[in-house]
Design an enzyme around this catalytic site. Structure first.
Site, PDB file in Angstrom:
ATOM      1  CB  CYS A  43      -0.935  -0.013   1.211  1.00 30.71           C
ATOM      2  SG  CYS A  43      -1.841   1.518   1.398  1.00 30.71           S
ATOM      3  CB  CYS A  48      -3.163   2.405  -1.785  1.00 25.19           C
ATOM      4  SG  CYS A  48      -3.475   0.692  -1.406  1.00 25.19           S
ATOM      5  CE  LYS A  51      -4.573   3.982  -6.650  1.00 21.21           C
ATOM      6  NZ  LYS A  51      -5.038   2.623  -6.460  1.00 21.21           N
ATOM      7  CE1 TYR A 179     -10.475  -2.507  -6.801  1.00 16.37           C
ATOM      8  CE2 TYR A 179     -10.534  -4.713  -7.731  1.00 16.37           C
ATOM      9  CZ  TYR A 179     -11.014  -3.778  -6.832  1.00 16.37           C
ATOM     10  OH  TYR A 179     -12.010  -4.112  -5.964  1.00 16.37           O
ATOM     11  CD  GLU A 183      -6.804   1.945  -9.231  1.00 16.43           C
ATOM     12  OE1 GLU A 183      -7.718   2.046  -8.412  1.00 16.43           O
ATOM     13  OE2 GLU A 183      -5.655   1.580  -8.909  1.00 16.43           O
ATOM     14  CG  HIS A 438     -29.035  22.263  -4.700  1.00 17.33           C
ATOM     15  ND1 HIS A 438     -29.118  21.393  -5.772  1.00 17.33           N
ATOM     16  CD2 HIS A 438     -29.193  23.512  -5.218  1.00 17.33           C
ATOM     17  CE1 HIS A 438     -29.335  22.082  -6.876  1.00 17.33           C
ATOM     18  NE2 HIS A 438     -29.378  23.359  -6.561  1.00 17.33           N
ATOM     19  CD  GLU A 443     -28.600  18.159  -5.441  1.00 18.92           C
ATOM     20  OE1 GLU A 443     -29.684  18.501  -4.956  1.00 18.92           O
ATOM     21  OE2 GLU A 443     -27.826  18.954  -6.012  1.00 18.92           O
TER      22      GLU A 443
HETATM   23  P1  NDP Z   1      -7.315  -7.993 -11.060  1.00 16.86           P
HETATM   24  O1  NDP Z   1      -7.589  -9.374 -10.683  1.00 16.86           O
HETATM   25  O2  NDP Z   1      -8.230  -6.897 -10.643  1.00 16.86           O
HETATM   26  O3  NDP Z   1      -7.156  -7.900 -12.641  1.00 16.86           O
HETATM   27  C1  NDP Z   1      -6.330  -8.783 -13.364  1.00 16.86           C
HETATM   28  C2  NDP Z   1      -6.666  -8.633 -14.818  1.00 16.86           C
HETATM   29  O4  NDP Z   1      -5.764  -9.414 -15.601  1.00 16.86           O
HETATM   30  C3  NDP Z   1      -8.073  -9.114 -15.133  1.00 16.86           C
HETATM   31  O5  NDP Z   1      -8.647  -8.224 -16.055  1.00 16.86           O
HETATM   32  C4  NDP Z   1      -7.827 -10.480 -15.743  1.00 16.86           C
HETATM   33  O6  NDP Z   1      -8.818 -10.869 -16.656  1.00 16.86           O
HETATM   34  C5  NDP Z   1      -6.522 -10.240 -16.476  1.00 16.86           C
HETATM   35  N1  NDP Z   1      -5.768 -11.474 -16.694  1.00 16.86           N
HETATM   36  C6  NDP Z   1      -5.493 -12.443 -15.793  1.00 16.86           C
HETATM   37  N2  NDP Z   1      -4.771 -13.440 -16.354  1.00 16.86           N
HETATM   38  C7  NDP Z   1      -4.604 -13.081 -17.648  1.00 16.86           C
HETATM   39  C8  NDP Z   1      -3.970 -13.695 -18.752  1.00 16.86           C
HETATM   40  N3  NDP Z   1      -3.363 -14.890 -18.630  1.00 16.86           N
HETATM   41  N4  NDP Z   1      -4.007 -13.074 -19.945  1.00 16.86           N
HETATM   42  C9  NDP Z   1      -4.638 -11.874 -20.072  1.00 16.86           C
HETATM   43  N5  NDP Z   1      -5.245 -11.236 -19.072  1.00 16.86           N
HETATM   44  C10 NDP Z   1      -5.240 -11.833 -17.866  1.00 16.86           C
HETATM   45  O7  NDP Z   1      -5.844  -7.732 -10.549  1.00 16.86           O
HETATM   46  P2  NDP Z   1      -4.992  -6.393 -10.375  1.00 16.86           P
HETATM   47  O8  NDP Z   1      -3.585  -6.826 -10.547  1.00 16.86           O
HETATM   48  O9  NDP Z   1      -5.517  -5.290 -11.223  1.00 16.86           O
HETATM   49  O10 NDP Z   1      -5.235  -6.028  -8.868  1.00 16.86           O
HETATM   50  C11 NDP Z   1      -4.989  -7.013  -7.856  1.00 16.86           C
HETATM   51  C12 NDP Z   1      -5.825  -6.753  -6.651  1.00 16.86           C
HETATM   52  O11 NDP Z   1      -5.291  -5.649  -5.948  1.00 16.86           O
HETATM   53  C13 NDP Z   1      -7.279  -6.362  -6.942  1.00 16.86           C
HETATM   54  O12 NDP Z   1      -8.085  -7.473  -7.099  1.00 16.86           O
HETATM   55  C14 NDP Z   1      -7.629  -5.554  -5.748  1.00 16.86           C
HETATM   56  O13 NDP Z   1      -8.065  -6.428  -4.736  1.00 16.86           O
HETATM   57  C15 NDP Z   1      -6.314  -4.926  -5.349  1.00 16.86           C
HETATM   58  N6  NDP Z   1      -6.249  -3.517  -5.813  1.00 16.86           N
HETATM   59  C16 NDP Z   1      -7.145  -2.630  -5.309  1.00 16.86           C
HETATM   60  C17 NDP Z   1      -7.134  -1.321  -5.726  1.00 16.86           C
HETATM   61  C18 NDP Z   1      -8.149  -0.388  -5.176  1.00 16.86           C
HETATM   62  O14 NDP Z   1      -8.754  -0.693  -4.148  1.00 16.86           O
HETATM   63  N7  NDP Z   1      -8.389   0.758  -5.812  1.00 16.86           N
HETATM   64  C19 NDP Z   1      -6.157  -0.816  -6.696  1.00 16.86           C
HETATM   65  C20 NDP Z   1      -5.267  -1.849  -7.171  1.00 16.86           C
HETATM   66  C21 NDP Z   1      -5.322  -3.126  -6.732  1.00 16.86           C
HETATM   67  P3  NDP Z   1     -10.217 -11.478 -16.131  1.00 16.86           P
HETATM   68  O15 NDP Z   1     -11.015 -10.322 -15.621  1.00 16.86           O
HETATM   69  O16 NDP Z   1     -10.800 -12.069 -17.366  1.00 16.86           O
HETATM   70  O17 NDP Z   1      -9.873 -12.478 -15.099  1.00 16.86           O
END
Ligand code: NDP
Length: 452
Positions: A43, A48, A51, A179, A183, A438, A443
């Protein structure tokens, strides 16, 4: 006093580990924490916090562009990545230092070292070679970026690297629709980088409400991000300083930098969990019960290493529940339902509770859905197309609110308060009886009308 060196040994000084260590020390326990990187964990050091600062940094360009309609005339605008990167890293160092200091002030012994299990009560510190024993051990080592095993994957950067890039590329290809991909696509596009986001599915942000997913995808494109759906990378090759990513037989994209945001996995490799009798699942996540207790009764695990809900505040709550359960007076199983969360896309997302498909699956036709979309006042004057989405889902005749899904400026701030309403079991009538503030976007949430 036990014969062990410590009452509690925490592996990992991220948000969860630090909170648990400090609380246990405050209860008079002899606590040590080992951290192989810098205090603060994902984080603070590579997640976080930096970022969100990059999100802020990337928003100034658009704000300056829109400022003309508000009477400003701004000349000679330029953006310097190295300056932003340096300032962000300075803030990261400051916060990491505070985490370290907080631990020490609480009387926790801090080892800047990697700890691995020798047996169920013994850990070896890898740099010093020292062995220490503890009565209770908490695994709080988090997760790390994961990339698919495709040819040339070593050419790609991951989120850890993105904060430290030597130079900003002219073009970037971000792979993933979750995510981090969504982002960072907003961050790079905001900083003027030609950004392509390639996702294997049909809508970004799997797991979110379909309206949110559609809305975020549309706004990514409005922000100039070239979003490509239904493509998955099979190979990355490098030639003359450029990278070409092949997506099966669908297409090839050539770019200056490939950023894999394809998920994170628990950071358990090499910890020696088998020597301690700690079971993991097929993804390497430590298996725990509702009290964060592992298969080895005196060893607990919290945060991303357990792959439950991978969010900083959740790790902190799990850490607090662990301390209360093991060293306090009450057994507490942290309740993982109705956790408000945000995605810092541009505009951002704020959600809490069930999505419409989840609500329908659980409650059938016993739900009512209220949705509104509008252009916020600020965007009308600025001639910006960006919209705000607000969706509220209620259950039963008394219309208890069970889901809220927002996309728009400030929605992460708004959803924090709305999370309290859902936790409190408030109804649509409670929302409707609340006077609007407002003029705000928020709202709208107290004036929503049903479509029929
Ligand atoms: P996510 O699981 O959110 O996203 C991973 C992405 O990669 C998905 O779109 C997935 O597709 C894709 N993917 C996975 N495997 C492959 C592959 N072999 N080929 C192509 N695409 C693939 O993970 P992140 O790394 O973005 O984030 C990890 C975690 O960290 C989040 O789940 C969240 O819990 C936390 N996080 C929270 C944030 C916040 O609160 N704002 C910010 C950043 C991270 P598919 O959807 O089809 O599985």
């Amino acid at each position: 006093m036990s014969n062990y060196d410590y009452d509690l040994f925490v592996i990992g000084a991220g948000s969860g580990g630090v909170r648990a260590g400090r609380l246990a020390a405050r209860l008079g326990k002899r606590v040590a924490v080992a951290e192989e990187s810098r205090p603060g964990g994902t984080c603070v050091v590579r997640g976080c916090v930096p970022k969100k600062l990059l999100v802020y940094g990337s928003q100034y360009g658009e704000a300056i562009k829109s400022s003309g309609e508000y009477g400003w005339s701004v000349k000679d605008v330029s953006f310097d990545w190295t300056s932003l990167r340096g300032n962000v890293q300075e803030e990261v160092s400051r916060l990491s230092g505070i985490y370290g200091t907080m631990l020490e002030r609480s009387g926790v012994t801090v080892f800047s070292d990697r700890a691995e299990f020798v047996d169920a009560h013994t850990l070896k510190l890898q740099i010093s070679g020292r062995e220490v024993t503890a009565e209770t051990i908490l695994i709080a080592v988090g997760g790390r970026p994961w990339v698919p095993d495709i040819r040339g994957a070593e050419h790609a950067v991951v989120s850890d690297d993105a904060f430290l890039l030597e130079n900003l590329p002219e073009k970037i290809l971000i792979i993933g629709g979750g995510y981090i991909a969504s982002e960072f696509a907003g961050i790079f596009a905001g900083m003027g980088v030609k950004t392509v986001q390639a996702y294997r599915g049909e809508r970004l942000l799997r797991g979110f409400d379909p309206d949110v997913r559609e809305c975020v995808g549309r706004h990514q494109m409005l922000a100039g991000i070239d979003v490509r759906f239904n493509i998955s990378p099979t190979e990355i090759s490098k030639s003359s300083g450029e990278y070409t990513v092949t997506f099966g037989d669908r297409c090839k994209i050539t770019t200056d930098l490939v950023f894999m945001a394809t998920g994170r996995r628990p950071h358990t490799a090499g910890l020696g969990l088998d020597r301690a009798g700690v079971d993991v699942d097929e993804n390497g996540a430590v298996a725990v019960d509702a009290y964060s207790r592992t298969s080895a009764g005196h060893i607990y695990a919290i945060g991303d290493v357990t792959d439950r809900v991978n969010l900083t505040p959740v790790a902190i709550r799990e850490g607090m529940a662990f301390v209360e359960t093991v060293f306090g007076k009450n057994r507490i199983a942290y309740d993982h339902s109705n956790i408000p969360s945000a995605v810092f896309t541009q505009p951002p997302v704020g959600v809490v509770g069930l999505t419409e498909p989840e609500a329908r699956q659980k409650h059938g036709d016993d739900i009512t859905v209220y949705t509104t979309k509008f252009r916020p006042m600020k965007n009308i004057l600025a001639h910006k197309e960006q919209q705000c989405l607000m969706k509220l889902i209620t259950l039963g005749e008394d219309e208890t609110v069970i889901g809220i899904h927002l996309v728009g400026d400030d929605t992460p701030e708004i959803i924090q308060a709305l999370g309290i309403c859902i936790k409190g079991g408030l109804t649509k009538a409670d929302f409707d009886s609340t006077c609007a503030v407002h003029p705000t976007s928020a709202e709208e949430i107290v004036t929503l009308k049903s479509a029929d």
